[in-house]
Structure formats: structure tokens, C-alpha cells
Design a protein around this motif. Structure first.
Motif, mmCIF file in Angstrom:
data_model
loop_
_atom_site.group_PDB
_atom_site.id
_atom_site.type_symbol
_atom_site.label_atom_id
_atom_site.label_comp_id
_atom_site.label_asym_id
_atom_site.label_seq_id
_atom_site.Cartn_x
_atom_site.Cartn_y
_atom_site.Cartn_z
ATOM 1 N N VAL A 93 0.881 -1.173 0.000
ATOM 2 C CA VAL A 93 0.000 0.000 0.000
ATOM 3 C C VAL A 93 0.915 1.218 0.000
ATOM 4 O O VAL A 93 1.744 1.382 0.900
ATOM 5 C CB VAL A 93 -0.917 0.020 1.232
ATOM 6 N N ARG A 94 0.778 2.083 -1.010
ATOM 7 C CA ARG A 94 1.770 3.134 -1.252
ATOM 8 C C ARG A 94 1.142 4.523 -1.192
ATOM 9 O O ARG A 94 0.044 4.755 -1.699
ATOM 10 C CB ARG A 94 2.443 2.904 -2.613
ATOM 11 N N ASN A 95 1.872 5.440 -0.607
ATOM 12 C CA ASN A 95 1.398 6.808 -0.389
ATOM 13 C C ASN A 95 2.458 7.789 -0.888
ATOM 14 O O ASN A 95 3.577 7.806 -0.398
ATOM 15 C CB ASN A 95 1.137 7.013 1.116
ATOM 16 N N SER A 96 2.100 8.628 -1.877
ATOM 17 C CA SER A 96 3.081 9.588 -2.402
ATOM 18 C C SER A 96 2.884 10.997 -1.844
ATOM 19 O O SER A 96 3.580 11.925 -2.251
ATOM 20 C CB SER A 96 3.002 9.643 -3.936
ATOM 21 N N LEU A 97 1.933 11.153 -0.933
ATOM 22 C CA LEU A 97 1.735 12.461 -0.313
ATOM 23 C C LEU A 97 2.886 12.778 0.646
ATOM 24 O O LEU A 97 3.569 11.874 1.143
ATOM 25 C CB LEU A 97 0.414 12.502 0.452
ATOM 26 N N GLN A 98 3.050 14.047 0.935
ATOM 27 C CA GLN A 98 4.097 14.470 1.863
ATOM 28 C C GLN A 98 3.600 14.468 3.307
ATOM 29 O O GLN A 98 4.185 15.134 4.149
ATOM 30 C CB GLN A 98 4.586 15.879 1.483
ATOM 31 N N LYS A 99 2.554 13.719 3.558
ATOM 32 C CA LYS A 99 1.982 13.674 4.897
ATOM 33 C C LYS A 99 1.527 12.251 5.206
ATOM 34 O O LYS A 99 1.248 11.460 4.308
ATOM 35 C CB LYS A 99 0.796 14.633 5.011
ATOM 36 N N THR A 100 1.467 11.962 6.496
ATOM 37 C CA THR A 100 0.935 10.683 6.947
ATOM 38 C C THR A 100 -0.563 10.631 6.651
ATOM 39 O O THR A 100 -1.278 11.632 6.801
ATOM 40 C CB THR A 100 1.167 10.532 8.460
ATOM 41 N N ILE A 101 -1.033 9.471 6.220
ATOM 42 C CA ILE A 101 -2.457 9.321 5.941
ATOM 43 C C ILE A 101 -3.019 8.118 6.695
ATOM 44 O O ILE A 101 -2.289 7.190 7.059
ATOM 45 C CB ILE A 101 -2.745 9.152 4.435
ATOM 46 N N THR A 102 -4.306 8.158 6.932
ATOM 47 C CA THR A 102 -5.045 7.006 7.449
ATOM 48 C C THR A 102 -6.274 6.822 6.564
ATOM 49 O O THR A 102 -6.807 7.792 6.013
ATOM 50 C CB THR A 102 -5.473 7.201 8.910
ATOM 51 N N MET A 103 -6.714 5.603 6.440
ATOM 52 C CA MET A 103 -7.895 5.304 5.645
ATOM 53 C C MET A 103 -8.866 4.480 6.472
ATOM 54 O O MET A 103 -8.468 3.777 7.404
ATOM 55 C CB MET A 103 -7.508 4.544 4.370
ATOM 56 N N GLY A 104 -10.130 4.549 6.103
ATOM 57 C CA GLY A 104 -11.157 3.764 6.768
ATOM 58 C C GLY A 104 -11.498 2.533 5.953
ATOM 59 O O GLY A 104 -10.628 1.870 5.390
ATOM 60 N N VAL A 105 -12.768 2.235 5.871
ATOM 61 C CA VAL A 105 -13.237 1.058 5.139
ATOM 62 C C VAL A 105 -13.308 1.382 3.640
ATOM 63 O O VAL A 105 -13.937 2.357 3.242
ATOM 64 C CB VAL A 105 -14.613 0.591 5.642
ATOM 65 N N VAL A 106 -12.644 0.570 2.850
ATOM 66 C CA VAL A 106 -12.639 0.719 1.397
ATOM 67 C C VAL A 106 -12.873 -0.657 0.780
ATOM 68 O O VAL A 106 -12.281 -1.648 1.224
ATOM 69 C CB VAL A 106 -11.301 1.287 0.869
ATOM 70 N N GLU A 107 -13.717 -0.717 -0.226
ATOM 71 C CA GLU A 107 -13.919 -1.985 -0.922
ATOM 72 C C GLU A 107 -12.779 -2.207 -1.902
ATOM 73 O O GLU A 107 -12.426 -1.312 -2.669
ATOM 74 C CB GLU A 107 -15.256 -1.997 -1.661
ATOM 75 N N LEU A 108 -12.202 -3.409 -1.862
ATOM 76 C CA LEU A 108 -11.161 -3.787 -2.813
ATOM 77 C C LEU A 108 -11.719 -4.796 -3.805
ATOM 78 O O LEU A 108 -12.553 -5.637 -3.463
ATOM 79 C CB LEU A 108 -9.959 -4.411 -2.085
ATOM 80 N N LEU A 109 -11.237 -4.709 -5.032
ATOM 81 C CA LEU A 109 -11.604 -5.641 -6.086
ATOM 82 C C LEU A 109 -10.382 -6.468 -6.458
ATOM 83 O O LEU A 109 -9.295 -5.932 -6.620
ATOM 84 C CB LEU A 109 -12.098 -4.890 -7.328
#
Length: 297
Positions: A93-109
Motif C-alpha cells: 500500500v503506497r502513499n506519495s503524499l508528503q503527509k501521513t495518511i489514514t484510511m477507513g473502510v474501502v472496498e477492494l476488487l
């Protein structure tokens, strides 16, 4: 956290493809310099206790990943295997933002290379923890049998993808001509109506009557909401339609030819239909309540 991790990493090779979406679409975050190239750093969840050999394998796989552009979040498929009746998908799981992120519930396919959906599952990404700025974190996503649509799971060129459509609110889709002719007040009224209605179920398409009026010339004019709960746009060439009044009796029925008519994914589109008097089957209908429905063949 994943007791089988040691065995999985021993001979792990990257067999999956990458899925990349904009951070604005997924989490509503965006920074400047959208074309800036970002090389991510490897990040492990604080609870992971991995041996040097495992760390080496993940670091090797991570070093083979392509860079991202700023404002992107990506799933880079690494390994897919079947364990204890599950399909276990390992991905960065990759993040290119210059800040820390958190995510909630996301549907994956889970997808084939040609986009065919093999399975889907809602994942609580809060378990992944805070994803540091400009980082890639390995994670294992288990798909149970009930999450899969087939037993024929490819061992290469598969993809784990964010279902961004599932995060979007059901919205109003106006035809360009309606967009031009309606006042801002009328557009806002339609938006409020669409927002107030229950969202169609996934893969559901239904009709809902909006306005009905018997004209002086004997024609019946109805405006209907065409509601698309699918993740893809729906093309309609013909629509056999009938109108029922409060008694449940058919007031009018007929077929309508629609040219290049599309209802976008996860949207509601209003459209007007005129039943000429020849299609009217009941005089003096009770329109205190009414409904429109496709004619059942």
C-alpha cells in the motif's frame, strides 16, 4: 500478526499488477506539484516482527517498484496464494503524499488482467495504521470463499484495486440539454431529491416516478428518475414502460426508443416520457400515488 508470513516470504516474487488512484478520489487530500516524481520508502507496521531474511525480501521487492507521482495512492500486487480456504493477497500500500495518511473502510476488487472481477471485499484500512509520508507498506489481504466469484484464480497478472466508485455518493446525472435549460433552483431541487432517496443497492437499476400530468390533448407526460447502482454506466436503447395509478391498474404502456442514452455509474438521471393518447388504457386515473416500471416480458 500474520503467522504464515515467514513461509510466504521465503520464495516470494512479484506476480501482480499495480493499481493507482488519485489521493483526492480516495481520501479527499491533494497537494501541489502533481507531476513531481516520488520514490517511496519501505515502512513496516509497528506490530510486525519480521526476521532479517523477510525484511530483505520485502526490501528487494520494494526496490523493484516504479516511482509514483505526487498525489497518488497505489496498491502494488506482490503475491497471491491459497491458504486454509482463503486467497491471501500480499500487496504494497503506497502513499506519495508528503503527509501521513489514514484510511477507513474501502472496498477492494480482485481483478484479472482484462478487468474481470474475481472477487470483492470491504477492508478496514485502519488496521494498516498510519501510513507515513512517501512510503510503501506491505500488507496481506485475505479473501474468503464468499468474497470470490470464481475458483479459477490466476497466479500471475492479477490486480488488487481500490473500488473508488463505492466511496462516491450517489449523485445526479443531468443530460446536457437539461443542464442548459433548467434553472439553478430546479437543479438544486433535483439534487436534494436524489440525496434524500435511499442509495440503490450495488448492481441495482430501478425507476422512480417524479412527476405525472395528463395533458389537454390527451397525452400523458411523466418524468422518471432512472437510478443506477452499478459501478459502470448503463446504456439504454429501448425502454418498454408502463404507468400504474394508486389502484395498481395500468394507465398507459408503450415502448420508447432512446438514442445514445446513458446513465452514468452510481447516479440518477431524470428523463421525461410522453405517452400519446393512443397508449392510454385508463380514463380518470387516480394519481394520488403512482409508479413507473419496465414492462415485464
Amino acid at each position: 500478526m500474520f503467522p504464515f508470513l515467514k513461509n510466504k516470504t521465503k520464495n516470494m516474487k512479484k506476480t501482480g499488477l499495480d493499481d493507482t488512484v488519485s489521493s483526492q478520489e480516495l481520501i479527499g487530500e491533494q497537494e501541489d506539484s502533481q507531476e513531481e516524481i516520488v520514490e517511496t520508502g519501505l515502512s513496516f507496521h509497528p506490530s510486525w516482527r519480521i526476521e532479517k531474511e523477510q525484511e530483505y525480501v520485502f526490501r528487494f521487492l520494494h526496490n523493484e517498484l516504479s516511482p509514483l507521482k505526487r498525489n497518488q495512492i497505489s496498491l502494488s500486487g506482490v503475491d497471491l496464494s491459497q491458504e486454509n480456504g482463503q486467497v491471501q493477497v500480499t500487496a504494497f500500500v503506497r502513499n506519495s503524499l508528503q503527509k501521513t495518511i489514514t484510511m477507513g473502510v474501502v472496498e477492494l476488487l480482485l481483478l484479472q488482467e482484462d478487468g474481470t472481477i474475481l472477487g470483492r471485499k470491504k477492508i478496514d484500512f485502519s488496521e494498516l495504521g498510519e501510513l507515513p509520508a512517501e512510503s510503501s507498506r506491505p500488507w496481506i489481504f485475505p479473501f474468503e470463499q464468499q468474497d470470490l466469484f470464481t475458483e479459477d484464480i490466476p497466479q500471475s497478472n492479477w490486480k488488487l484495486a481500490f473500488n473508488v466508485t463505492s466511496l462516491q455518493e450517489h449523485s445526479l446525472d443531468l443530460d446536457p440539454e437539461w443542464e442548459k435549460s433548467l434553472s439553478d433552483e430546479d437543479k438544486n431541487k433535483l439534487k436534494d431529491i436524489v440525496k434524500s432517496l435511499p442509495k440503490p443497492a450495488p448492481k441495482e437499476f430501478n425507476l422512480m416516478g417524479l412527476t405525472v400530468k395528463m395533458m389537454e390533448n390527451g397525452n400523458l407526460n411523466v418524468t422518471i428518475l432512472l437510478r443506477n447502482g452499478h459501478e459502470n454506466a448503463i446504456q439504454i436503447q429501448q425502454l418498454p414502460l408502463e404507468i400504474l395509478d394508486a389502484s395498481g391498474e395500468i394507465v398507459a404502456k408503450g415502448g420508447f426508443q432512446l438514442n445514445d442514452f446513458e446513465v452514468k455509474a452510481n447516479t440518477t438521471k431524470p428523463w421525461s416520457f410522453v405517452f400519446p393518447k393512443e397508449m392510454i388504457l385508463k380514463s380518470n386515473p387516480d394519481f394520488s400515488s403512482w409508479k413507473a416500471q419496465p414492462i415485464q416480458s
